[in-house]
Design a protein around this motif. Structure first.
Motif, short mmCIF file in Angstrom:
data_model
loop_
_atom_site.label_atom_id
_atom_site.label_comp_id
_atom_site.label_asym_id
_atom_site.label_seq_id
_atom_site.Cartn_x
_atom_site.Cartn_y
_atom_site.Cartn_z
N PRO A 33 1.30 -1.27 -0.21
CA PRO A 33 -0.35 -0.06 0.30
C PRO A 33 0.70 1.25 0.46
O PRO A 33 0.24 2.49 -0.67
CB PRO A 33 -1.03 0.21 1.45
N ALA A 34 1.97 0.82 0.44
CA ALA A 34 3.06 2.65 0.80
C ALA A 34 3.12 3.03 -0.45
O ALA A 34 3.21 4.43 -1.07
CB ALA A 34 4.05 1.95 1.58
N GLU A 35 3.22 1.92 -1.68
CA GLU A 35 3.61 2.05 -2.89
C GLU A 35 2.32 2.64 -3.78
O GLU A 35 2.13 3.38 -5.05
CB GLU A 35 4.20 1.07 -3.90
N ILE A 36 1.47 3.05 -3.49
CA ILE A 36 -0.08 3.53 -4.05
C ILE A 36 -0.07 4.91 -3.70
O ILE A 36 -0.12 5.78 -2.60
CB ILE A 36 -0.76 2.47 -3.28
N ALA A 37 0.16 5.72 -4.91
CA ALA A 37 0.24 7.02 -5.04
C ALA A 37 -1.16 7.55 -4.28
O ALA A 37 -1.20 8.73 -3.41
CB ALA A 37 0.13 7.59 -6.36
N ALA B 45 -5.64 3.82 1.17
CA ALA B 45 -6.27 3.55 2.41
C ALA B 45 -7.13 1.95 2.94
O ALA B 45 -6.73 1.97 3.20
CB ALA B 45 -6.93 5.01 3.69
N ALA B 46 -7.27 2.26 0.97
CA ALA B 46 -8.77 1.20 1.33
C ALA B 46 -7.22 -0.27 1.16
O ALA B 46 -8.08 -1.13 1.44
CB ALA B 46 -9.17 1.26 -0.35
N ALA B 47 -6.25 0.11 0.55
CA ALA B 47 -5.82 -1.34 -0.08
C ALA B 47 -4.85 -1.53 1.43
O ALA B 47 -5.15 -2.94 2.15
CB ALA B 47 -4.36 -1.16 -0.93
N ALA C 290 1.73 -7.45 2.88
CA ALA C 290 2.66 -6.95 0.81
C ALA C 290 3.95 -7.74 1.38
O ALA C 290 4.67 -7.49 1.70
CB ALA C 290 3.18 -5.57 1.13
N GLY C 291 4.09 -7.54 -0.22
CA GLY C 291 5.15 -8.78 -0.94
C GLY C 291 5.11 -10.70 -0.74
O GLY C 291 5.64 -10.43 -0.66
#
Ligand code: SF4
Lengths: 200, 477
Positions: free
Chosen positions: B317-321, B327-329, B340-341
């Motif tokens: 999620p941290a990579e979603i602009a 937040a949804a992710a 994640a990952g």
């Protein structure tokens, strides 16, 4: 929908304000499969109290509800209108209505007349001094009459027109009945038909 | 007549042609158009209050011959000869039966040859045709757009409106072309196309649009595949999805119970051939997807737009602009209990659901069976196969698919919506993880606390064998 011009019947004074739709019909009744038969659901929680106004026999067969301001706020449930209609109400008078409730009412033939707070108090006092007295709600003249008391009310012009004409959405569409029938006459014969049942 | 002074009509899209040909009254001054409805499909959940409305107003059903009902959402998929245990489900079904009898409506009840999911039954009977308007009190009515019909879901008050008038007041829509060109690799299917499209445009990317799927990869799909694609248009927020009719469409339709015959067939085909979008017609939006590079696709989150290639990992999620998407992710990963990952292929499942109006037709069952044949299911994984209709079930049994399914260790059930939404007893337990061929991975959709990964029938089959999200290619070597 039947045309609405005037209605005369027993009036009920509901001395409460901010009656939200959760009070008009509790959520537990929404699971039903019907749009009718909600009369027992109307104010179901309040009716468990024997002193609640609708439990007073004098108000049996009531058709007009006079309630305090902010009637029908909250959840959009159309069931609130169904419940009032099923119980027998044709009109509700209040100094202020919830918007969605008022919109839903127009679709189901329930008149929502907006009156002044002073007139609301006058109607309540008159009804409480003679429980079971009838009043008349006149949609043409836009007023309610109780004995000598004449109380004007407001209602949206378009809603009033639809109620006077007895038009619901379906009725409005059916004004184009001839166009629908003409269209049907022009439909191709190969278009799908579910009846008669065919087996290839 | 054919004079050279006649203005050349402006090029139109498929959707615009169907709309124009159903105009009963053109709306003026911002009021909606009144459109004629050719086919109305009814089921037990969204119809009771509509019938009641008719009863109260003393109105009949205007066109019983354009209306058909079936039981699907609440029907059990086991012991169908016994009374339905859940009282709410039983009452909804009994209410439909009473209403159908009272109004004279054709109804296919549990146990009947034509009973099944409403969106499987319409096409199977040959009722769904190119160029018609189809409505149903169900959002996945978009399925029928696979035939070049304009098909959309409606609410209960609109169900009543159509029953009474056979029309609907509707506001115009925008059009979006989704062009998928190229050739799908082995193991990649229609379901992967639509999951990839939704991941690309987002779960609300189609809002206000009618989607038209076009391009060589769409033309190469079977009718079943096209139905899978159009079925999930609604998951992109679209009003409808459509595919222009062609020889594949006609071949599917010909000879079905209610398909046109003789001269009618010829007239119909002549009309259907005029439907495809004209050269030069303009869409309000265009999207392109390369079929050549597409992988099997799978969702990781709690809306159908949250998907990746099966060979990818759970996104970070941290990579979603976009802040809302991020937040949804984060919420989705928490609900799905995923880190994640993590490679998608390392995610183990508790259940596999093969069914729903997205993927429960005979071709879907064949695809599933072709992968599981000769295998046994993974230890501890519950596998349920639910055909879309009673007829699909019979067809599958005639081909011996049920034997393959049962020998594999899966449950072979009767037709209905089943675990797609768990209105009947087929539900996930809290925390259970499921690879599902259905269309919605919303929180709790398949049962309270259940976790859903949307997949194709091929991926569902490979996952049932390995116990972790897998594609058939993973079974080799
Ligand atoms: S299978 Fe699922 S999506 Fe399809 S109609 Fe039934 S409940 Fe709705």
């Amino acid at each position: 929908m039947e045309k609405f011009t005037t209605v005369t019947g027993v009036g009920v004074p509901l001395r409460r304000s901010a009656v939200d739709t959760d009070q008009i019909i509790p959520a537990v009744f929404l699971k039903r499969v019907t749009k009718t038969g909600f009369e027992d659901a109307l104010f179901a929680n309040w009716r468990q109290d024997p002193t609640f106004v609708l439990n007073d026999d004098a108000y049996a067969g009531a058709r007009v509800l006079v309630a305090g301001p902010n009637f029908g706020t909250g959840s959009s449930r159309e069931h609130a209108v169904w419940a009032l209609r099923d119980y027998g109400f044709d009109a509700v008078l209040s100094p202020k209505f919830g918007d969605i409730f008022r919109g839903n009412s127009g679709k189901q033939g329930l008149v929502t007349g907006q009156i002044s707070e002073a007139d609301c108090e006058l109607l309540w006092s008159a009804m409480e001094s003679q429980p079971g007295i009838e009043l008349t709600v006149d949609l043409i003249e836009r007023h309610a009459v109780l004995g000598d008391l004449v109380v004007p009310f407001d209602i949206d012009d378009y809603v009033r027109w639809r109620l006077l004409e007895g038009l619901d959405d379906i009725a409005l569409t059916l004004r184009n009945e001839q166009a629908i029938t003409d269209f049907e006459a022009s439909r191709a014969s190969w278009l799908p038909k579910t009846l008669p049942v065919r087996h290839a | 007549m054919g004079s050279s002074t006649q203005p050349v009509p402006a090029p139109r899209t498929l959707a615009e042609k169907v709309w124009d040909d159903h105009l009963v009254v053109k709306g003026e001054d911002g009021s909606p158009d009144l459109l004629y409805i050719d086919l109305h499909l009814v089921h037990e959940v969204t119809s009771p209050q509509a019938f009641d409305g008719l009863r109260v107003a003393g109105r009949p059903v205007r066109r019983l011959d354009l209306t058909i009902a079936t039981e699907d959402h609440n029907t059990p998929t086991q012991n169908i000869d016994r009374p339905i245990a859940d009282p709410t489900s039983r009452i909804q079904i009994e209410t439909l039966r009473t209403n159908a009898a009272e109004f004279g409506m054709r109804l296919h009840s549990l146990g009947d040859l034509e009973q099944g999911i409403v969106h499987v039954v319409g096409p199977q009977l040959g009722l769904t045709m190119p160029g018609i308007t189809v409505v149903c009190g169900d959002s996945h009515t978009s399925t029928h757009g696979a035939f070049g019909a304009m098909a959309f879901g409606i609410g209960t008050s609109e169900v009543e409106h159509v029953l009474a008038t056979q029309t609907l007041p509707l506001k115009a829509f925008k059009t979006m072309a989704i062009t998928v060109d190229g050739t799908l690799r082995s193991g990649v299917t229609a379901k992967d196309i639509i999951l990839a499209v939704i991941a690309q445009i987002g779960a609300s990317g189609g809002q206000g649009y009618v989607l038209e799927f076009r391009g060589s990869a769409i033309r190469a799909l079977s009718m079943e595949g096209r139905m899978t694609v159009c079925n999930m248009s609604i998951e992109a927020g679209a009003r409808a999805g459509m595919i222009a009719p062609d020889e594949t469409t006609y071949a599917y339709l010909k000879g079905r119970d209610h398909a046109p015959e003789g001269v009618d067939w010829d007239d119909a085909v002549a009309y259907w051939n005029t439907l495809p979008t004209d050269e030069g017609a303009v869409f309000d939006a265009e999207v392109f997807l390369d079929a050549n590079t597409l992988d099997p696709f799978v969702t990781w989150g709690t809306n159908p737009g949250q998907g990746v290639s099966l060979s990818d990992s759970v996104p970070n999620p941290a990579e979603i602009a976009d802040a809302n998407d991020r937040a949804a992710a984060e919420r989705a990963l928490q609900y799905m209990d995923l880190v994640a990952g993590t490679p998608m292929k390392e995610i183990p499942v508790d259940a596999v659901f093969m069914g729903s109006c997205t993927n429960s037709r005979i071709e879907d069952l064949r695809a599933f069976a072709s992968v599981i044949k000769g295998h046994t299911k993974a230890e501890g994984v519950r596998v349920m196969v639910v055909p879309g209709s009673a007829r699909v079930r019979i067809e599958a049994e005639a081909e011996g698919l049920h034997t393959i399914i049962e020998e594999f260790g899966a449950e072979w059930r009767f037709a209905g919506c089943s675990m797609c939404l768990g209105m009947n007893p087929d539900q996930l337990a809290p925390g259970e993880r499921c690879a599902s061929t259905s269309n919605r991975n919303f929180e709790g959709r398949q049962g309270k606390g259940g976790r859903t990964h949307l997949v194709s029938p091929l991926v569902a089959a490979a996952t049932a064998i390995r116990g972790t999200l897998s594609s058939p290619a993973d079974l080799e070597g």
